[in-house]
Design an enzyme around this catalytic site. Structure first.
Site, mmCIF file in Angstrom:
data_model
loop_
_atom_site.group_PDB
_atom_site.id
_atom_site.type_symbol
_atom_site.label_atom_id
_atom_site.label_comp_id
_atom_site.label_asym_id
_atom_site.label_seq_id
_atom_site.Cartn_x
_atom_site.Cartn_y
_atom_site.Cartn_z
ATOM 1 N NE ARG A 80 -21.302 31.441 -37.634
ATOM 2 C CZ ARG A 80 -21.884 31.013 -36.516
ATOM 3 N NH1 ARG A 80 -22.836 30.077 -36.602
ATOM 4 N NH2 ARG A 80 -21.559 31.487 -35.336
ATOM 5 C CB SER A 136 -16.516 36.205 -37.190
ATOM 6 O OG SER A 136 -16.858 36.442 -35.848
ATOM 7 C CD GLU A 140 -18.720 33.620 -40.033
ATOM 8 O OE1 GLU A 140 -19.667 34.328 -39.663
ATOM 9 O OE2 GLU A 140 -17.976 33.027 -39.239
#
Length: 354
Positions: free
Chosen positions: A165, A236, A332
Protein backbone atom coordinates in the site's frame (compact mmCIF):
# COMPACT_ATOMS: atom_id res chain seq x y z
CA UNK A 1 -13.29 23.69 -17.03
CA UNK A 2 -12.68 25.70 -13.88
CA UNK A 3 -15.17 26.01 -11.01
CA UNK A 4 -14.91 28.19 -7.91
CA UNK A 5 -16.29 27.65 -4.40
CA UNK A 6 -17.26 24.19 -5.61
CA UNK A 7 -18.76 21.35 -3.57
CA UNK A 8 -16.52 18.28 -3.38
CA UNK A 9 -19.30 15.97 -2.20
CA UNK A 10 -19.83 14.48 -5.71
CA UNK A 11 -16.09 13.85 -6.00
CA UNK A 12 -15.48 11.68 -2.92
CA UNK A 13 -17.05 8.28 -2.34
CA UNK A 14 -17.51 9.02 1.37
CA UNK A 15 -20.02 11.68 0.23
CA UNK A 16 -18.66 14.11 2.81
CA UNK A 17 -19.55 17.75 2.24
CA UNK A 18 -16.59 20.07 1.73
CA UNK A 19 -15.82 22.90 -0.65
CA UNK A 20 -12.80 23.74 -2.78
CA UNK A 21 -11.81 27.31 -3.52
CA UNK A 22 -11.04 26.25 -7.11
CA UNK A 23 -11.65 23.01 -9.02
CA UNK A 24 -9.85 22.35 -12.33
CA UNK A 25 -11.21 19.52 -14.51
CA UNK A 26 -8.08 18.18 -16.27
CA UNK A 27 -9.35 16.06 -19.17
CA UNK A 28 -6.96 16.90 -22.00
CA UNK A 29 -3.16 17.20 -22.09
CA UNK A 30 -3.68 20.32 -24.22
CA UNK A 31 -4.86 22.01 -20.99
CA UNK A 32 -1.44 21.51 -19.41
CA UNK A 33 -0.06 25.05 -20.04
CA UNK A 34 -3.21 26.58 -18.50
CA UNK A 35 -3.01 24.21 -15.56
CA UNK A 36 0.68 24.91 -14.93
CA UNK A 37 0.02 28.66 -14.94
CA UNK A 38 -2.75 28.19 -12.38
CA UNK A 39 -0.56 25.99 -10.17
CA UNK A 40 2.21 28.61 -10.31
CA UNK A 41 -0.29 31.28 -9.26
CA UNK A 42 -1.49 29.26 -6.27
CA UNK A 43 2.04 28.42 -5.19
CA UNK A 44 3.03 32.08 -5.39
CA UNK A 45 0.14 32.86 -3.04
CA UNK A 46 1.19 30.02 -0.68
CA UNK A 47 -2.08 28.22 -1.29
CA UNK A 48 -2.27 24.40 -1.40
CA UNK A 49 -2.75 22.27 -4.52
CA UNK A 50 -4.40 18.85 -4.40
CA UNK A 51 -4.45 16.18 -7.13
CA UNK A 52 -7.70 14.18 -7.02
CA UNK A 53 -8.74 11.03 -8.88
CA UNK A 54 -12.11 9.48 -8.05
CA UNK A 55 -11.91 10.44 -4.38
CA UNK A 56 -12.33 6.78 -3.47
CA UNK A 57 -9.56 6.87 -0.87
CA UNK A 58 -10.06 10.40 0.43
CA UNK A 59 -11.59 11.95 3.53
CA UNK A 60 -12.06 15.72 3.29
CA UNK A 61 -11.72 16.87 6.90
CA UNK A 62 -12.74 20.48 6.13
CA UNK A 63 -13.06 22.91 3.22
CA UNK A 64 -9.96 23.03 1.00
CA UNK A 65 -8.42 26.48 0.74
CA UNK A 66 -6.65 26.06 -2.58
CA UNK A 67 -6.73 24.37 -5.99
CA UNK A 68 -8.10 20.86 -6.55
CA UNK A 69 -7.07 19.24 -9.84
CA UNK A 70 -9.60 16.60 -10.86
CA UNK A 71 -7.77 14.15 -13.18
CA UNK A 72 -10.12 13.05 -15.97
CA UNK A 73 -7.69 12.01 -18.74
CA UNK A 74 -9.07 9.11 -20.83
CA UNK A 75 -7.69 6.60 -23.32
CA UNK A 76 -6.53 2.98 -23.50
CA UNK A 77 -3.98 1.76 -26.05
CA UNK A 78 -3.31 -1.99 -26.31
CA UNK A 79 -0.39 -3.52 -28.20
CA UNK A 80 1.32 -6.90 -28.08
CA UNK A 81 4.74 -8.50 -28.07
CA UNK A 82 5.52 -12.19 -28.45
CA UNK A 83 5.01 -12.79 -24.74
CA UNK A 84 2.94 -9.89 -23.40
CA UNK A 85 -0.02 -7.61 -23.83
CA UNK A 86 1.07 -4.01 -23.33
CA UNK A 87 -1.51 -1.55 -22.04
CA UNK A 88 -0.98 2.21 -21.98
CA UNK A 89 -3.81 3.62 -19.91
CA UNK A 90 -4.65 7.27 -19.17
CA UNK A 91 -4.88 8.22 -15.51
CA UNK A 92 -8.58 9.11 -15.50
CA UNK A 93 -9.81 5.72 -16.71
CA UNK A 94 -11.96 3.79 -14.22
CA UNK A 95 -9.88 0.93 -12.78
CA UNK A 96 -12.65 -1.67 -12.51
CA UNK A 97 -13.85 -0.90 -16.03
CA UNK A 98 -10.30 -1.49 -17.29
CA UNK A 99 -10.21 -4.89 -15.55
CA UNK A 100 -13.65 -5.79 -16.93
CA UNK A 101 -12.72 -4.79 -20.48
CA UNK A 102 -9.48 -6.78 -20.33
CA UNK A 103 -11.28 -9.95 -19.21
CA UNK A 104 -13.83 -9.48 -22.02
CA UNK A 105 -10.95 -9.21 -24.53
CA UNK A 106 -9.19 -12.32 -23.19
CA UNK A 107 -6.38 -10.27 -21.66
CA UNK A 108 -5.98 -12.00 -18.32
CA UNK A 109 -4.05 -11.10 -15.18
CA UNK A 110 -5.88 -8.22 -13.52
CA UNK A 111 -8.90 -10.28 -12.39
CA UNK A 112 -7.88 -10.42 -8.70
CA UNK A 113 -8.00 -6.61 -8.64
CA UNK A 114 -11.61 -6.37 -9.87
CA UNK A 115 -14.05 -3.97 -8.19
CA UNK A 116 -11.34 -1.91 -6.51
CA UNK A 117 -12.78 1.61 -6.72
CA UNK A 118 -10.87 4.52 -8.17
CA UNK A 119 -9.12 5.60 -11.33
CA UNK A 120 -6.02 4.17 -12.97
CA UNK A 121 -3.81 7.07 -11.94
CA UNK A 122 -4.44 6.33 -8.28
CA UNK A 123 -3.49 2.65 -8.57
CA UNK A 124 0.31 3.14 -8.45
CA UNK A 125 0.11 5.70 -5.64
CA UNK A 126 -1.50 3.19 -3.31
CA UNK A 127 -0.05 0.10 -5.03
CA UNK A 128 -3.55 -1.34 -4.87
CA UNK A 129 -3.78 -5.02 -4.09
CA UNK A 130 -6.21 -7.85 -3.34
CA UNK A 131 -6.29 -11.64 -3.17
CA UNK A 132 -2.57 -12.17 -3.50
CA UNK A 133 -1.74 -9.73 -6.29
CA UNK A 134 -0.75 -6.06 -6.41
CA UNK A 135 -0.52 -3.32 -9.01
CA UNK A 136 3.28 -3.60 -8.98
CA UNK A 137 3.03 -7.15 -10.38
CA UNK A 138 1.90 -5.74 -13.73
CA UNK A 139 3.43 -2.27 -13.82
CA UNK A 140 6.00 -1.48 -16.49
CA UNK A 141 6.18 2.27 -15.93
CA UNK A 142 4.33 5.33 -14.67
CA UNK A 143 4.29 8.69 -16.45
CA UNK A 144 3.72 11.90 -14.53
CA UNK A 145 4.00 15.64 -15.03
CA UNK A 146 5.94 17.65 -12.47
CA UNK A 147 3.60 20.54 -11.70
CA UNK A 148 6.54 22.70 -10.58
CA UNK A 149 8.65 22.37 -13.72
CA UNK A 150 6.16 21.16 -16.34
CA UNK A 151 8.51 18.26 -17.12
CA UNK A 152 6.99 14.96 -18.23
CA UNK A 153 8.75 12.12 -16.38
CA UNK A 154 8.57 8.35 -16.81
CA UNK A 155 9.51 6.09 -13.88
CA UNK A 156 10.15 2.38 -14.25
CA UNK A 157 8.38 0.03 -11.87
CA UNK A 158 11.61 -0.32 -9.87
CA UNK A 159 11.91 3.46 -9.56
CA UNK A 160 8.36 3.66 -8.19
CA UNK A 161 9.59 1.93 -4.98
CA UNK A 162 6.43 -0.11 -4.58
CA UNK A 163 5.68 -1.66 -1.19
CA UNK A 164 2.58 -2.77 0.67
CA UNK A 165 0.00 0.00 0.00
CA UNK A 166 2.89 2.32 -0.69
CA UNK A 167 5.00 3.87 -3.45
CA UNK A 168 7.33 6.78 -4.10
CA UNK A 169 4.27 8.90 -4.92
CA UNK A 170 3.18 8.92 -1.27
CA UNK A 171 6.44 10.38 -0.01
CA UNK A 172 8.08 13.75 0.42
CA UNK A 173 9.03 15.49 -2.79
CA UNK A 174 6.35 13.85 -4.94
CA UNK A 175 3.34 15.94 -3.95
CA UNK A 176 3.63 17.81 -7.26
CA UNK A 177 3.63 14.64 -9.37
CA UNK A 178 0.40 14.41 -11.37
CA UNK A 179 0.21 10.92 -12.87
CA UNK A 180 -0.95 11.07 -16.49
CA UNK A 181 -0.51 7.49 -17.74
CA UNK A 182 0.53 4.00 -16.66
CA UNK A 183 1.95 1.19 -18.76
CA UNK A 184 1.04 -2.38 -17.79
CA UNK A 185 2.41 -5.66 -19.14
CA UNK A 186 0.29 -8.80 -18.86
CA UNK A 187 1.80 -12.15 -19.73
CA UNK A 188 0.16 -14.21 -22.46
CA UNK A 189 1.17 -17.27 -20.40
CA UNK A 190 -1.43 -16.57 -17.75
CA UNK A 191 -1.08 -18.17 -14.34
CA UNK A 192 -4.03 -18.13 -11.90
CA UNK A 193 -3.81 -16.74 -8.37
CA UNK A 194 -6.79 -18.48 -6.84
CA UNK A 195 -5.49 -19.89 -3.57
CA UNK A 196 -5.71 -16.72 -1.49
CA UNK A 197 -8.51 -16.14 1.02
CA UNK A 198 -12.02 -16.92 -0.16
CA UNK A 199 -10.82 -17.70 -3.69
CA UNK A 200 -9.74 -21.10 -2.38
CA UNK A 201 -13.43 -22.03 -2.43
CA UNK A 202 -13.57 -21.96 -6.24
CA UNK A 203 -14.21 -25.50 -7.46
CA UNK A 204 -11.90 -27.30 -9.88
CA UNK A 205 -8.83 -25.20 -9.04
CA UNK A 206 -6.69 -27.00 -11.62
CA UNK A 207 -8.81 -25.68 -14.49
CA UNK A 208 -9.89 -22.34 -13.10
CA UNK A 209 -10.21 -19.47 -15.61
CA UNK A 210 -9.52 -15.76 -15.22
CA UNK A 211 -13.25 -15.11 -15.76
CA UNK A 212 -14.11 -17.44 -12.87
CA UNK A 213 -11.68 -15.62 -10.60
CA UNK A 214 -13.05 -12.26 -11.78
CA UNK A 215 -16.64 -13.36 -11.08
CA UNK A 216 -15.69 -14.72 -7.65
CA UNK A 217 -13.82 -11.56 -6.66
CA UNK A 218 -16.78 -9.42 -7.73
CA UNK A 219 -19.20 -11.63 -5.80
CA UNK A 220 -17.06 -11.61 -2.65
CA UNK A 221 -16.52 -7.85 -2.74
CA UNK A 222 -20.20 -7.16 -3.39
CA UNK A 223 -21.17 -9.33 -0.44
CA UNK A 224 -18.61 -7.85 1.93
CA UNK A 225 -18.36 -4.22 0.89
CA UNK A 226 -21.16 -1.66 0.68
CA UNK A 227 -21.86 0.13 -2.59
CA UNK A 228 -20.58 3.74 -2.23
CA UNK A 229 -23.60 4.86 -4.26
CA UNK A 230 -25.83 3.66 -1.40
CA UNK A 231 -23.58 4.00 1.65
CA UNK A 232 -20.68 6.41 1.41
CA UNK A 233 -17.36 4.71 2.14
CA UNK A 234 -13.76 4.42 0.96
CA UNK A 235 -13.44 0.64 1.20
CA UNK A 236 -10.80 -0.50 3.66
CA UNK A 237 -10.26 2.38 6.06
CA UNK A 238 -7.23 0.88 7.82
CA UNK A 239 -4.20 -1.02 6.54
CA UNK A 240 -3.64 -4.59 7.68
CA UNK A 241 -0.95 -4.16 10.37
CA UNK A 242 2.38 -5.93 10.11
CA UNK A 243 3.96 -7.10 13.37
CA UNK A 244 7.03 -9.08 14.42
CA UNK A 245 6.98 -12.86 14.65
CA UNK A 246 7.43 -12.50 18.42
CA UNK A 247 4.39 -10.26 18.81
CA UNK A 248 2.31 -12.47 16.53
CA UNK A 249 3.25 -15.58 18.55
CA UNK A 250 2.21 -13.85 21.77
CA UNK A 251 -1.13 -12.86 20.27
CA UNK A 252 -1.72 -16.34 18.86
CA UNK A 253 -1.30 -17.83 22.31
CA UNK A 254 -4.20 -15.63 23.44
CA UNK A 255 -6.20 -15.83 20.21
CA UNK A 256 -5.43 -19.16 18.45
CA UNK A 257 -7.92 -18.42 15.65
CA UNK A 258 -6.42 -15.05 14.76
CA UNK A 259 -5.81 -14.80 10.98
CA UNK A 260 -2.12 -14.25 10.25
CA UNK A 261 -0.08 -14.13 7.07
CA UNK A 262 3.72 -14.65 7.13
CA UNK A 263 5.66 -12.16 4.99
CA UNK A 264 8.92 -12.62 3.10
CA UNK A 265 10.87 -10.68 5.74
CA UNK A 266 9.57 -13.05 8.48
CA UNK A 267 7.18 -10.42 9.82
CA UNK A 268 3.50 -11.29 10.16
CA UNK A 269 0.57 -9.45 8.59
CA UNK A 270 -2.62 -9.40 10.67
CA UNK A 271 -6.21 -8.82 9.52
CA UNK A 272 -7.29 -5.36 10.69
CA UNK A 273 -10.95 -6.23 10.14
CA UNK A 274 -10.67 -9.22 12.50
CA UNK A 275 -9.02 -7.11 15.18
CA UNK A 276 -11.75 -4.46 14.94
CA UNK A 277 -14.45 -7.13 15.02
CA UNK A 278 -12.93 -8.81 18.09
CA UNK A 279 -12.86 -5.42 19.82
CA UNK A 280 -16.66 -5.44 19.54
CA UNK A 281 -16.87 -2.49 17.17
CA UNK A 282 -19.02 -3.83 14.32
CA UNK A 283 -22.02 -1.54 13.98
CA UNK A 284 -20.53 1.06 16.35
CA UNK A 285 -21.72 4.58 15.48
CA UNK A 286 -20.50 8.11 16.12
CA UNK A 287 -22.98 10.66 14.81
CA UNK A 288 -23.78 9.67 11.23
CA UNK A 289 -20.68 7.49 10.81
CA UNK A 290 -20.58 3.77 11.57
CA UNK A 291 -18.40 0.67 11.45
CA UNK A 292 -20.03 -1.51 8.82
CA UNK A 293 -21.98 -4.38 10.37
CA UNK A 294 -20.71 -6.93 7.81
CA UNK A 295 -17.12 -5.77 7.31
CA UNK A 296 -15.44 -4.12 10.28
CA UNK A 297 -12.61 -2.75 8.13
CA UNK A 298 -15.06 -0.38 6.43
CA UNK A 299 -16.33 2.86 7.98
CA UNK A 300 -19.52 4.16 6.38
CA UNK A 301 -21.47 7.37 6.01
CA UNK A 302 -24.66 5.91 7.42
CA UNK A 303 -26.68 9.05 8.04
CA UNK A 304 -25.32 12.33 6.65
CA UNK A 305 -22.06 11.97 8.53
CA UNK A 306 -19.74 14.90 8.92
CA UNK A 307 -15.98 14.59 8.66
CA UNK A 308 -15.84 15.06 12.46
CA UNK A 309 -18.07 11.99 12.91
CA UNK A 310 -15.71 9.89 10.80
CA UNK A 311 -12.60 11.23 12.52
CA UNK A 312 -13.96 10.50 16.01
CA UNK A 313 -15.06 7.00 14.98
CA UNK A 314 -11.68 6.23 13.39
CA UNK A 315 -9.91 7.37 16.55
CA UNK A 316 -12.22 5.21 18.69
CA UNK A 317 -11.43 2.16 16.55
CA UNK A 318 -7.70 2.79 16.70
CA UNK A 319 -7.79 3.33 20.48
CA UNK A 320 -9.84 0.20 21.22
CA UNK A 321 -7.66 -2.05 19.04
CA UNK A 322 -4.48 -0.65 20.59
CA UNK A 323 -5.82 -1.24 24.10
CA UNK A 324 -6.93 -4.81 23.40
CA UNK A 325 -4.10 -6.12 21.20
CA UNK A 326 -1.27 -3.56 21.55
CA UNK A 327 -1.40 -3.22 17.76
CA UNK A 328 -1.39 0.23 16.15
CA UNK A 329 -3.70 0.62 13.16
CA UNK A 330 -2.64 2.97 10.38
CA UNK A 331 -5.31 4.48 8.17
CA UNK A 332 -5.25 3.66 4.48
CA UNK A 333 -7.50 6.59 3.55
CA UNK A 334 -5.91 9.97 2.81
CA UNK A 335 -6.93 12.71 5.26
CA UNK A 336 -7.19 16.10 3.50
CA UNK A 337 -7.31 19.21 5.64
CA UNK A 338 -7.74 22.87 4.76
CA UNK A 339 -4.08 23.26 3.80
CA UNK A 340 -3.41 19.82 2.33
CA UNK A 341 -2.78 16.25 3.40
CA UNK A 342 -2.76 15.50 7.10
CA UNK A 343 -3.40 12.44 9.27
CA UNK A 344 -5.64 11.13 12.03
CA UNK A 345 -3.18 11.94 14.82
CA UNK A 346 -3.11 15.59 13.78
CA UNK A 347 -6.80 16.16 13.07
CA UNK A 348 -8.05 14.43 16.22
CA UNK A 349 -6.24 17.06 18.31
CA UNK A 350 -8.01 19.80 16.38
CA UNK A 351 -11.42 18.09 16.65
CA UNK A 352 -11.11 17.59 20.40
CA UNK A 353 -10.05 21.18 20.90
CA UNK A 354 -13.15 22.55 19.18
Amino acid sequence: MIETNCSLKPFNTFSIEAKAQTLFHFNDMAQLPELLDLVTKYHSENKPVLILGAGSNTLFCEDFSGLVIKVELLGVDISTSDEHYILQVAAGEDWHQLVTDCIAKGIDGLENLALIPGVVGSAPVQNIGAYGTEFKDFCESVEYVDLLTGELVVLSAAECLFAYRDSIFKHTGMSNALITKVTLTLSKQWQPHSRYGSLQNIENQEQVSAKQIYDSVCQIRNEKLPDPEKLGNVGSFFKNPVVSQQQADALLRLYPNMPNYPQNDKSIKLAAGWLIDQAGLKGKTVGGAAVHKNQALVLINQNNATSTDVILLADLVRTKVKAMFNVSLEHEVRFIGREGETNLQQVIKYVRAK
